[in-house]
Write a protein that holds these residues in place. Structure first.
Motif, PDB file in Angstrom:
ATOM      1  N   THR A   8       0.838  -1.205   0.000  1.00  0.00           N
ATOM      2  CA  THR A   8       0.000   0.000   0.000  1.00  0.00           C
ATOM      3  C   THR A   8       0.866   1.246   0.000  1.00  0.00           C
ATOM      4  O   THR A   8       0.687   2.140  -0.830  1.00  0.00           O
ATOM      5  N   PHE A   9       1.829   1.310   0.920  1.00  0.00           N
ATOM      6  CA  PHE A   9       2.686   2.495   0.987  1.00  0.00           C
ATOM      7  C   PHE A   9       3.537   2.653  -0.268  1.00  0.00           C
ATOM      8  O   PHE A   9       3.755   3.772  -0.740  1.00  0.00           O
ATOM      9  N   SER A  10       3.993   1.554  -0.823  1.00  0.00           N
ATOM     10  CA  SER A  10       4.770   1.603  -2.057  1.00  0.00           C
ATOM     11  C   SER A  10       3.916   2.162  -3.200  1.00  0.00           C
ATOM     12  O   SER A  10       4.378   3.010  -3.977  1.00  0.00           O
ATOM     13  N   ALA A  11       2.681   1.709  -3.279  1.00  0.00           N
ATOM     14  CA  ALA A  11       1.778   2.196  -4.328  1.00  0.00           C
ATOM     15  C   ALA A  11       1.473   3.679  -4.135  1.00  0.00           C
ATOM     16  O   ALA A  11       1.393   4.443  -5.099  1.00  0.00           O
ATOM     17  N   LEU A  12       1.315   4.095  -2.889  1.00  0.00           N
ATOM     18  CA  LEU A  12       0.979   5.489  -2.591  1.00  0.00           C
ATOM     19  C   LEU A  12       2.165   6.437  -2.761  1.00  0.00           C
ATOM     20  O   LEU A  12       1.986   7.659  -2.783  1.00  0.00           O
ATOM     21  N   ALA A  13       3.365   5.889  -2.890  1.00  0.00           N
ATOM     22  CA  ALA A  13       4.565   6.717  -2.985  1.00  0.00           C
ATOM     23  C   ALA A  13       4.642   7.508  -4.285  1.00  0.00           C
ATOM     24  O   ALA A  13       5.354   8.508  -4.360  1.00  0.00           O
ATOM     25  N   ALA A  81      -3.836   1.284   6.297  1.00  0.00           N
ATOM     26  CA  ALA A  81      -2.693   2.199   6.384  1.00  0.00           C
ATOM     27  C   ALA A  81      -3.012   3.357   7.339  1.00  0.00           C
ATOM     28  O   ALA A  81      -2.170   3.756   8.141  1.00  0.00           O
ATOM     29  N   SER A  82      -4.217   3.863   7.252  1.00  0.00           N
ATOM     30  CA  SER A  82      -4.642   4.953   8.137  1.00  0.00           C
ATOM     31  C   SER A  82      -4.632   4.509   9.599  1.00  0.00           C
ATOM     32  O   SER A  82      -4.181   5.248  10.478  1.00  0.00           O
ATOM     33  N   ASP A  83      -5.128   3.310   9.866  1.00  0.00           N
ATOM     34  CA  ASP A  83      -5.129   2.780  11.230  1.00  0.00           C
ATOM     35  C   ASP A  83      -3.704   2.628  11.758  1.00  0.00           C
ATOM     36  O   ASP A  83      -3.415   2.950  12.908  1.00  0.00           O
ATOM     37  N   TRP A  84      -2.811   2.143  10.899  1.00  0.00           N
ATOM     38  CA  TRP A  84      -1.417   1.970  11.293  1.00  0.00           C
ATOM     39  C   TRP A  84      -0.792   3.324  11.633  1.00  0.00           C
ATOM     40  O   TRP A  84      -0.127   3.479  12.659  1.00  0.00           O
ATOM     41  N   MET A  85      -1.033   4.321  10.770  1.00  0.00           N
ATOM     42  CA  MET A  85      -0.485   5.660  11.010  1.00  0.00           C
ATOM     43  C   MET A  85      -1.116   6.306  12.237  1.00  0.00           C
ATOM     44  O   MET A  85      -0.453   7.019  12.987  1.00  0.00           O
ATOM     45  N   ASP A  86      -2.398   6.046  12.464  1.00  0.00           N
ATOM     46  CA  ASP A  86      -3.093   6.630  13.606  1.00  0.00           C
ATOM     47  C   ASP A  86      -2.472   6.169  14.919  1.00  0.00           C
ATOM     48  O   ASP A  86      -2.332   6.958  15.855  1.00  0.00           O
ATOM     49  N   PHE A  87      -2.080   4.897  14.997  1.00  0.00           N
ATOM     50  CA  PHE A  87      -1.422   4.394  16.200  1.00  0.00           C
ATOM     51  C   PHE A  87      -0.168   5.215  16.494  1.00  0.00           C
ATOM     52  O   PHE A  87       0.057   5.655  17.627  1.00  0.00           O
TER      53      PHE A  87
END
Length: 121
Positions: A8-13, A81-87
């Motif tokens: 996900t992060f790779s695609a969003l980069a 990804a949002s949940d991971w970043m929110d933590f």
């Protein structure tokens, strides 16, 4: 093999892929309609490669209806990804709040110490 979050992060980069997702957030559309704004800067095969990266990451689903190939945004990986970043956002906010409180006490102690030294002179 990459985990889903890394994909996900790779695609969003890439800004092109983020622009594609922004367009898909407005609703389902065809590959050719998605590609249109990018064709001045890149070829259709290049746009298709971007779509494949988004599909592999699970961010986009593509189907086939006769000649029409609609693409649709899949928000589940974005939510993960949002949940991971929110933590981590919560962790850093709490850390900065503690640092702020500590700095206030240090500053208050320095001011108090400076006032007590000023009286002796």
């Amino acid at each position: 093999m990459q985990d889903h979050l890394s994909q996900t992060f790779s695609a969003l980069a890439d800004p092109t892929r983020r622009a594609i997702l922004a367009r898909l957030s407005k609703g389902e559309t065809s590959v050719s309609e998605l590609a249109e704004p990018f064709l001045k800067e890149m070829s259709l095969p290049a746009v298709t490669k971007h779509l494949k990266v988004l599909e592999k990451a699970g961010l986009v689903t593509k189907s086939r209806e006769a000649q029409w190939r609609p693409c649709k945004l899949n928000g589940t990986p974005l939510k993960e990804a949002s949940d991971w970043m929110d933590f981590y956002r919560q962790f850093w906010e709490e850390s900065f709040d503690r640092l702020d409180e500590y700095l206030k006490t240090v500053t208050a102690k320095k001011k108090a110490k400076g006032k007590s030294h000023g009286r002796k002179k």
